[in-house]
Design a protein around this motif. Structure first.
Motif, PDB file in Angstrom:
ATOM      1  N   GLU A  73       6.483  13.487 -12.399  1.00 30.25           N
ATOM      2  CA  GLU A  73       5.623  14.619 -12.088  1.00 30.25           C
ATOM      3  C   GLU A  73       5.743  15.010 -10.532  1.00 30.25           C
ATOM      4  N   GLN A  74       6.142  13.986  -9.731  1.00 34.00           N
ATOM      5  CA  GLN A  74       5.952  14.092  -8.274  1.00 34.00           C
ATOM      6  C   GLN A  74       7.231  14.752  -7.675  1.00 34.00           C
ATOM      7  N   GLU A  75       8.057  15.001  -8.521  1.00 35.55           N
ATOM      8  CA  GLU A  75       9.576  15.416  -8.096  1.00 35.55           C
ATOM      9  C   GLU A  75       9.126  17.086  -7.990  1.00 35.55           C
ATOM     10  N   GLY A  76       9.711  17.843  -6.931  1.00 30.16           N
ATOM     11  CA  GLY A  76       9.544  19.404  -7.112  1.00 30.16           C
ATOM     12  C   GLY A  76      10.789  19.820  -7.683  1.00 30.16           C
ATOM     13  N   ASP A  77      10.677  21.080  -8.285  1.00 29.24           N
ATOM     14  CA  ASP A  77      12.063  21.805  -8.730  1.00 29.24           C
ATOM     15  C   ASP A  77      12.783  22.276  -7.529  1.00 29.24           C
ATOM     16  N   ALA A  78      14.046  22.116  -7.720  1.00 26.79           N
ATOM     17  CA  ALA A  78      15.047  22.690  -7.090  1.00 26.79           C
ATOM     18  C   ALA A  78      15.465  24.035  -7.647  1.00 26.79           C
ATOM     19  N   CYS A  79      14.858  24.799  -7.108  1.00 27.42           N
ATOM     20  CA  CYS A  79      14.876  26.439  -7.738  1.00 27.42           C
ATOM     21  C   CYS A  79      16.119  27.125  -6.663  1.00 27.42           C
ATOM     22  N   LEU A  80      17.206  26.592  -6.706  1.00 29.36           N
ATOM     23  CA  LEU A  80      18.251  27.524  -6.188  1.00 29.36           C
ATOM     24  C   LEU A  80      18.803  28.545  -7.062  1.00 29.36           C
ATOM     25  N   GLY A  81      18.081  29.114  -7.984  1.00 26.12           N
ATOM     26  CA  GLY A  81      18.867  30.113  -8.862  1.00 26.12           C
ATOM     27  C   GLY A  81      17.566  30.769  -9.531  1.00 26.12           C
ATOM     28  N   ASN A 128       9.582  28.250 -13.951  1.00 29.06           N
ATOM     29  CA  ASN A 128      10.634  27.388 -13.416  1.00 29.06           C
ATOM     30  C   ASN A 128      11.110  26.608 -14.380  1.00 29.06           C
ATOM     31  N   VAL A 129      12.034  25.591 -14.153  1.00 25.44           N
ATOM     32  CA  VAL A 129      12.911  24.659 -15.034  1.00 25.44           C
ATOM     33  C   VAL A 129      11.741  23.705 -15.880  1.00 25.44           C
ATOM     34  N   SER A 130      10.670  23.028 -15.028  1.00 24.45           N
ATOM     35  CA  SER A 130       9.785  22.257 -15.463  1.00 24.45           C
ATOM     36  C   SER A 130       8.840  22.990 -16.439  1.00 24.45           C
ATOM     37  N   VAL A 131       8.516  24.315 -16.058  1.00 25.57           N
ATOM     38  CA  VAL A 131       7.439  24.964 -17.065  1.00 25.57           C
ATOM     39  C   VAL A 131       8.283  25.111 -18.289  1.00 25.57           C
ATOM     40  N   ALA A 132       9.682  25.407 -18.093  1.00 25.06           N
ATOM     41  CA  ALA A 132      10.581  25.826 -19.358  1.00 25.06           C
ATOM     42  C   ALA A 132      10.625  24.597 -20.305  1.00 25.06           C
ATOM     43  N   SER A 135       0.904  -1.183   0.002  1.00 31.14           N
ATOM     44  CA  SER A 135      -0.093  -0.068   0.007  1.00 31.14           C
ATOM     45  C   SER A 135       0.794   1.099  -0.051  1.00 31.14           C
ATOM     46  N   PHE A 136       1.102   1.940  -1.167  1.00 29.21           N
ATOM     47  CA  PHE A 136       1.840   2.917  -1.214  1.00 29.21           C
ATOM     48  C   PHE A 136       1.392   3.710  -2.408  1.00 29.21           C
ATOM     49  N   ASP A 137       1.389   5.173  -2.446  1.00 29.82           N
ATOM     50  CA  ASP A 137       0.958   5.991  -3.438  1.00 29.82           C
ATOM     51  C   ASP A 137       1.952   6.506  -4.518  1.00 29.82           C
ATOM     52  N   ASP A 138       1.587   7.242  -5.365  1.00 28.37           N
ATOM     53  CA  ASP A 138       2.442   7.785  -6.463  1.00 28.37           C
ATOM     54  C   ASP A 138       3.686   8.466  -5.805  1.00 28.37           C
ATOM     55  N   PHE A 139       3.548   9.368  -4.841  1.00 33.78           N
ATOM     56  CA  PHE A 139       4.626  10.106  -4.443  1.00 33.78           C
ATOM     57  C   PHE A 139       5.695   8.975  -3.474  1.00 33.78           C
ATOM     58  N   GLU A 140       4.991   8.087  -2.848  1.00 32.68           N
ATOM     59  CA  GLU A 140       5.887   7.295  -2.132  1.00 32.68           C
ATOM     60  C   GLU A 140       6.634   6.228  -3.003  1.00 32.68           C
ATOM     61  N   ALA A 141       6.009   6.052  -4.034  1.00 29.73           N
ATOM     62  CA  ALA A 141       6.794   5.233  -5.356  1.00 29.73           C
ATOM     63  C   ALA A 141       7.832   6.036  -6.052  1.00 29.73           C
TER      64      ALA A 141
END
Length: 815
Positions: A294-302, A797-801, A215-221
């Motif tokens: 798509e579950q990963e967030g952007d690392a916006c360090l710039g 951000n990068v994902s939108v780009a 029992s695990f969801d998309d984010f945990e996967a």
């Protein structure tokens, strides 16, 4: 437009024989298999069954012959005769793969317990291999891989990558048995077949994410997937670190206050060559790879092109086999999330670390003290007067490492980011004396240094924090560089010999990278003005801690530093108030004054006593990889190019794209190219409609027949978004005043603007508001219809780009 140019520095030639430590005692070659390579047809001649593999491990005679084929003039034929053993065929085919060769077909015959294998081979461009030197290199690679020497590590250097057969050389004296057992437990690399990948993913679900595997969801996967990928990444990373420590080559140190990494998962699995394997394994478990990405967030360090260049540069350095290290800041909060309310920008915190970062490794044992404030005193050492900086405040810099893999190579370099922590000594003193409030305040003051990107610098406190950030990461990075150098070297005359830079120089109005000659050995690469304090910091260390003379120290400085500028306009540069610099970094101000004095004296010799010109030139004033944007962001275009070129080798060798000229007039290619662009525009149009919620005349706000005119970058006066908006207003006015016949000649245009304004930059925020006001007027004018639209994309951000750039018809870069 300012572009960057590489110097004629060559990648580390040691990689031609990259001797990675063995992960296999039972003698299997460590070979990188290129992705997306089809398995060649295999034929067993005379319908004979292969004999059982010999259980002995005797050294068999191996012969490799190159013969001319009778029926295939486009292939080179290799005939290999070797004693049969388990995995022999896989070893041979992997050798061809790593050399970038294609096996068109193969046959296998048997003579008692010997294999006689015939391979029809072409190069990466499907051409016959005629060069004698290349043939000899391939023959040697095959022999080394099939029948290696028990007492030595063997390697072969092909033109692009080395095949490595590495066997452990155990010489631990009394601990030999323990070492053999340890290596035996770690004798192979992690496997990439579907069953192994699924086991690893489920293992991380239960033991890393701490969820039930039932029992695990998309984010945990996603979390389990990321850790499974990271395991394979770390294998290569460790091998790279050990290799460079042994070989002690020149090194690249890339200093940047910003790294706009975006999402890492897709880029990493493509660079490792295991994307399809993971996608298949996840599919069998009932998960979609793209959904998990798509579950990963952007690392916006710039923010903007400077930060994106830094990220791409690290990727390129790894791919080109440079022994490189990147340095930056690990911001607790990334670049703010941009929310538009009634046309105005509002900032919200970007809690990018709330759910952890699976790609980073905290190095709690790697910390350096960083000093601020205080006074400078004179002391005598061995009869010589020297300067001593007595700090008024100290914080600790803690290292967080992020492995960066190269594409088509095992080279995996390191991006080291620094986080600020309070000094343990000061913290304990406050607690021991009962001053708990002071301890908490000190901790907050220290951690604020690496909390946010671009603090509001309208106030003195904001300017001070910004300067603290710059010096904090520079000081920690320089200490780390010196520590690495002094681990194996004692003489600082060798410092320029062992520290290498990428040597970027500005080339104005150039359309391509141009190699710029430069004599001498070089060192640290400074990305824009933010790390410029590194020059004064290295000078301080050489003068005050290593006690070198000024002349000797300055000579080293001149050899090791290079600088990248991203604009030539004065407003794009930053100035530090003298009183602020003198208060926060008193010793550095003294050094900068001395540097400036010597610089002005040299200028006087060249231009005379032209004081107006000397004042203007004085330092002290009185009073962005092609791969990510094609392979990752535009896979349809990537597949199309590979199809028409007949190879994927262009991904590493961009010059191969010239082969598309042969099809410049091909109608079929034109049609397929247009279809790829249309699909990308549809994806972007759907995103814009979902984001804006606007429709005009019962149609989507965006017409696919229109030209997509894009300007996406941070909002700034010198970036000229205001000029672009004024141009849009002029275009709107012209269309309004046209008659119907003239309007038929107008090409429909969708103007797309995106970017963030610094929180304290009021004019930039007003430009965003103006854009929304103009868009409201144009998009609701029924008389204009689809001839002109204006859209502002929030929270760029990068994902939108990765959606915007493939769908753009025209990219605006105004200066």
């Amino acid at each position: 437009m300012a572009t960057l140019s590489f110097s004629p520095l060559k990648p580390n030639t040691l990689f031609s024989s990259f001797l990675f430590p063995s992960k296999n005692i039972s003698f299997r070659p460590i070979i990188y298999t290129l992705p997306h390579r089809n398995t060649p047809p295999l034929t067993f001649s005379a319908a004979k069954r292969p004999p059982a593999a010999s259980s002995t491990n005797s050294s068999s005679s191996v012969t490799v012959e190159t013969v001319s084929p009778e029926n295939d003039a486009n292939s080179t034929v290799f005939v290999i005769r070797a004693r049969n053993r388990t995995g022999l065929l896989q070893v041979i085919t992997r050798v061809f793969n790593i050399l970038g060769l294609s096996v068109e077909k193969a046959t296998v015959d048997f003579e008692e317990d010997y294999f006689v294998m015939t391979f029809f081979v072409t190069d990466s461009r499907r051409n016959k291999i005629d060069d004698q030197k290349s043939l000899e290199s391939i023959n040697k690679a095959l022999i080394d891989a099939i029948d290696g020497d028990d007492d030595a590590a063997l390697s072969v250097a092909p033109p692009d990558r080395g095949v490595v057969v590495r066997k452990p050389r155990l010489d631990f004296g009394e601990r030999k048995g323990q070492a053999e057992r340890m290596l035996g437990l770690m004798d192979v690399f992690l496997k990439n077949d579907p069953i192994s990948l699924q086991k690893d993913i489920l293992h991380h679900v239960e033991y890393t994410v701490a969820r039930s595997r039932f029992s695990f969801d998309d984010f945990e996967a996603y979390q389990a997937l990321a850790h499974s990928v990271r395991d394979r990444l770390i294998e290569r990373w460790h091998d790279t670190l050990i290799h460079f420590k042994k070989e002690d080559p020149k090194r690249v140190y890339f200093l940047s206050l910003e790294f706009l990494m975006g999402r890492s998962l897709s880029n990493i699995v493509i660079n490792l060559g295991i994307r399809d394997q993971f996608a298949d394994a996840l599919s069998q478990l009932g998960f979609d790879f793209e959904v998990l990405v798509e579950q990963e967030g952007d690392a916006c360090l710039g923010n903007g092109g400077l930060a994106r260049l830094s990220a791409c540069q690290m990727d390129s350095l790894a791919t080109l086999d440079y022994p490189a290290v990147g340095y930056g800041l690990r911001y607790q909060y990334g670049l703010f999330r941009q929310v538009i309310v009634d046309g105005f920008q509002h900032e919200q915190p970007d809690y990018w670390l709330n759910f952890g970062n699976p790609w980073e490794i905290e190095r709690v044992h790697i910390t350096y003290p960083v000093k601020f404030y205080g006074t400078v005193t004179d002391e005598f050492l061995n009869g010589e007067k020297c300067k001593v900086w007595v700090p008024g405040e100290m914080v600790e810099a803690v290292a967080y490492d992020n492995p960066i893999p190269g594409y088509g190579t095992r080279n995996t370099i390191n991006l080291r980011l620094w986080a600020a922590k309070p000094s343990d000594q000061h913290d304990m003193e406050s607690f021991n004396t009962g001053d708990y409030v002071d301890a908490v305040v000190n901790r907050q003051r220290a951690e604020s240094i690496s909390s946010i990107l671009y603090p509001d610098d309208r106030s003195y406190q904001g300017k001070e924090l910004r300067l603290k950030q710059q010096y904090f990461f520079v000081s920690a990075s320089v200490q780390d560089i010196f520590r690495r150098f002094k681990d194996t070297h004692k003489k600082f005359d060798e410092f320029p010999e062992k520290v290498l830079s990428c040597m970027f120089h500005v080339s104005i109005s150039a359309e391509a990278y141009v190699e710029t000659p430069r004599i001498g050995l070089v060192a640290l690469q400074l990305n824009d003005t933010h790390p410029s304090l590194a020059i004064a910091e290295v000078m301080r260390v050489l003068l005050d801690e290593e006690h070198l003379s000024w002349h000797r120290a300055w000579d080293i400085i001149c050899k090791i530093f290079s600088f990248t500028t991203h604009t030539v306009s004065p407003e794009g540069l930053e100035k530090i108030p003298v009183d602020l610099l003198g208060n926060l970094l008193p010793r550095h101000l003294e050094i900068i004054y001395d540097i400036n004095f010597n610089f002005v004296e040299e200028l006087k010799k060249m231009i005379g006593l032209d004081y107006d010109r000397l004042t203007r030139m004085s330092i002290v004033e009185e009073g962005a990889v092609k791969r990510r944007w094609i392979v990752v962001s535009n896979p349809s275009l990537c597949a199309l190019i590979s199809k028409w070129l007949g190879t994927e080798a262009w991904i590493r060798d961009i010059d191969l794209l010239i082969g598309l000229r042969d099809y410049a007039t091909n109608a079929e290619l034109h049609q397929e190219w247009k279809m790829v662009k249309k699909v990308n525009k549809i994806r972007l149009a759907e995103y814009i409609e979902a984001m804006s919620g606007l429709k005009v005349l019962k149609k989507a706000i965006v017409s696919l027949d229109a030209m997509f005119d894009v300007q996406t970058k941070r909002i700034h006066e010198y970036k000229r978004q205001l000029l672009n908006i004024l141009g849009i207003i002029h275009r709107y006015d012209c269309i309004k005043n046209m008659d119907k016949n003239d309007r038929k000649k107008v090409v429909p245009r969708v103007c797309i603007i995106g970017g963030k304004a610094a929180p304290g930059y009021e004019i930039a925020k007003k430009i965003i508001k103006l854009c929304h006001v103009v868009a409201e007027r144009i998009n609701n004018d029924n008389d204009i219809g689809d001839l002109l639209k204006l859209v502002f994309i929030p929270d760029y951000n990068v994902s939108v780009a990765e959606m915007v750039i493939p769908g753009a018809d025209l990219s605006q870069h105004l200066r």
